[in-house]
Design a protein around this motif. Structure first.
Motif, short mmCIF file in Angstrom:
data_model
loop_
_atom_site.label_atom_id
_atom_site.label_comp_id
_atom_site.label_asym_id
_atom_site.label_seq_id
_atom_site.Cartn_x
_atom_site.Cartn_y
_atom_site.Cartn_z
N LEU A 89 0.85 -1.20 0.00
CA LEU A 89 0.00 0.00 0.00
C LEU A 89 0.88 1.24 0.00
N GLY A 90 0.23 2.40 -0.03
CA GLY A 90 0.99 3.66 0.07
C GLY A 90 0.72 4.56 -1.11
N PRO A 91 1.32 5.75 -1.10
CA PRO A 91 1.14 6.69 -2.21
C PRO A 91 1.49 6.03 -3.54
N PRO A 127 -5.33 -8.39 13.22
CA PRO A 127 -4.03 -7.87 12.77
C PRO A 127 -3.92 -7.92 11.25
N ILE A 128 -3.24 -6.94 10.67
CA ILE A 128 -2.96 -6.94 9.22
C ILE A 128 -1.47 -6.60 9.02
N GLN A 129 -0.95 -6.97 7.86
CA GLN A 129 0.49 -6.75 7.59
C GLN A 129 0.76 -6.12 6.22
N PRO A 130 0.05 -5.06 5.83
CA PRO A 130 0.41 -4.46 4.53
C PRO A 130 1.75 -3.72 4.66
N ILE A 131 2.55 -3.80 3.61
CA ILE A 131 3.84 -3.10 3.63
C ILE A 131 3.68 -1.77 2.89
N ASP A 132 4.22 -0.70 3.46
CA ASP A 132 4.22 0.59 2.77
C ASP A 132 5.26 0.53 1.66
N VAL A 133 4.87 0.96 0.47
CA VAL A 133 5.75 0.87 -0.70
C VAL A 133 7.08 1.58 -0.46
N PHE A 169 13.62 -13.06 1.10
CA PHE A 169 13.00 -12.40 2.25
C PHE A 169 11.51 -12.18 2.03
N ASN A 170 10.70 -12.56 3.02
CA ASN A 170 9.34 -12.05 3.07
C ASN A 170 9.44 -10.59 3.46
N VAL A 171 8.72 -9.72 2.76
CA VAL A 171 8.83 -8.29 3.09
C VAL A 171 7.47 -7.79 3.54
N VAL A 172 7.24 -7.96 4.83
CA VAL A 172 5.99 -7.52 5.48
C VAL A 172 6.36 -6.95 6.84
N PRO A 173 5.48 -6.11 7.39
CA PRO A 173 5.73 -5.62 8.75
C PRO A 173 5.57 -6.76 9.76
N ALA A 203 -0.23 -3.52 13.17
CA ALA A 203 -1.41 -2.81 12.64
C ALA A 203 -2.65 -3.71 12.75
N THR A 204 -3.81 -3.08 12.79
CA THR A 204 -5.08 -3.83 12.76
C THR A 204 -5.99 -3.21 11.70
N PHE A 205 -7.00 -3.98 11.30
CA PHE A 205 -7.97 -3.45 10.33
C PHE A 205 -8.67 -2.23 10.92
N GLY A 206 -8.96 -2.31 12.23
CA GLY A 206 -9.64 -1.19 12.88
C GLY A 206 -8.79 0.08 12.87
#
Ligand SMILES: NC(=O)c1ccc[n+]([C@@H]2O[C@H](COP(=O)([O-])OP(=O)(O)OC[C@H]3O[C@@H](n4cnc5c(N)ncnc54)[C@H](OP(=O)(O)O)[C@@H]3O)[C@@H](O)[C@H]2O)c1
Length: 338
Positions: free
Chosen positions: A165-167, A196-202, A221-225, A230-233
């Protein structure tokens, strides 16, 4: 350093190019000039990576320190580029995906989990990639990883991000949520706000790619936080705060949505219930220098970007994302009365 980015004009590749230039690197991009925007300050070369003559022209008389391949989807085509660049560049970073694990998103995964079997010589075209099944995408990416490892003589880093995700996001995930929440009213929020969610900022992904290259870090490498941050909420609350809308999040149970046939991941972007979706082990990348910003910062900066840009259109995957207002409101009505 002299950096070649295969792609470089759209989302991940474009952010990587911008970041590399801001770090003082000399960047060459290679693409068809069809779907993205050139970054000023880069040397922009045109060609189709599916055409061997174009690849030969690209490498003729040129050398780079690092190659970053953001646009590889078909093993044979990726192998052709890696072979031609072998000896003309010192290191090759390949943007892959967690979809290489057949057990994702069903089960938790680490880099040791099994990946799809796919020949590094699998031929094809990526013209219709936006419409591939998840299994084809994942299997072909696994074949691409093997193709780079087989063909490139030098340092190879394989990066497997989860959802990015991200700009400049062009798929329509967080951008869809921001536009929906901006409109206000009762908003169908899926499942449990504490999930919990794990989207990575671009931008964190881009920084990590360059960190690995700079540090000489090879490997996969897995590249996730990290899990459980983070959570969906938190993500949707940040959307409400940033858009300053009167949106009221109405949290609706997973099983209710599933029983109404709501499509996960696309119809409600980023909503996915299998246990492994957000259970990707991120320890190896963290140890190698991956740093991840809070989800609120990703939401804030994505909204700021969205507010000053024309929403990108013409990318096939956007049309697969988002629920219609009528269906959303009908589901909310049924949920309330049930
Ligand atoms: N988006 C996510 O959430 C996500 C998650 C995990 C992994 N990934 C991976 O991240 C990587 C980057 O994805 P992305 O969506 O930002 O970019 P992308 O769609 O893979 O690449 C687009 C770039 O490649 C160029 N390109 C496409 N086909 C080409 C061809 N035949 N010859 C030369 N250049 C070509 C495009 O320019 P032209 O069209 O002008 O040629 C553009 O610059 C991908 O490898 C993807 O698998 C993405």
């Amino acid at each position: 350093m002299r950096v070649l980015v295969l792609g470089g004009t759209r989302f991940v590749g474009k952010v990587l190019v911008e970041h590399a230039i801001s770090c003082g690197h000399h960047v060459t991009t290679f693409n068809r000039g069809r779907t993205g925007q050139d970054v000023s300050g880069a040397e922009n070369l045109r060609g189709d990576r599916e055409n061997e003559a174009d690849l030969h022209e690209l490498v003729h008389g040129r050398e780079w320190d690092w190659v970053i391949d953001t646009s590889g989807y078909v093993p044979l085509i990726v192998g052709n580029a890696a072979r031609l660049l072998s000896g003309r560049a010192g290191a090759y970073s390949f943007l892959s995906t967690v979809s290489v694990y057949p057990s994702w998103p069903g089960e938790p995964i680490s880099e040791d989990s099994a990946v799809y079997e796919c020949s590094p010589e699998m031929p094809g075209t990526a013209e219709d990639e936006a419409n591939w099944t998840a299994a084809q995408y994942g299997a072909y990416k696994a074949g691409c990883e093997r193709a780079v490892l087989d063909a490139f003589d030098g340092q190879v880093t394989i990066l497997r991000p989860g959802v990015i995700l991200g700009p400049q996001e062009n798929v329509g995930r967080l951008t869809w949520w921001l536009r929906r929440i901006e409109r206000g009213g009762k908003v169908l929020a899926p499942g449990d706000p504490g999930k919990p969610i794990q989207p990575i900022d671009v931008r964190d992904l881009a920084a990590f790619v360059l960190t690995c290259l700079k540090d000489g870090t090879a490997g996969t490498f897995n590249v996730v936080p990290p899990k459980n941050e983070a959570t969906f909420g938190r993500m949707l609350s940040a959307c409400v705060a940033e858009t300053r809308s009167d949106a009221e999040l109405v949290w609706v149970r997973d099983d209710f949505l599933a029983s109404r046939g709501v499509r996960q991941w696309t119809e409600i972007p980023l909503w996915r219930t299998p246990a492994g979706t957000w259970a990707v082990d991120a320890g190896k990348a963290a140890a190698a220098g991956l740093r991840c910003r809070p989800i609120e910062e990703t939401v804030r900066d994505t909204y700021a970007w969205l507010s000053r840009t024309e929403i990108l259109s013409g990318y096939d995957r956007q049309s697969h994302h988002g629920i219609s207002v009528d269906k959303e409101q009908a589901l909310l009505e049924e949920w309330r009365s049930g």
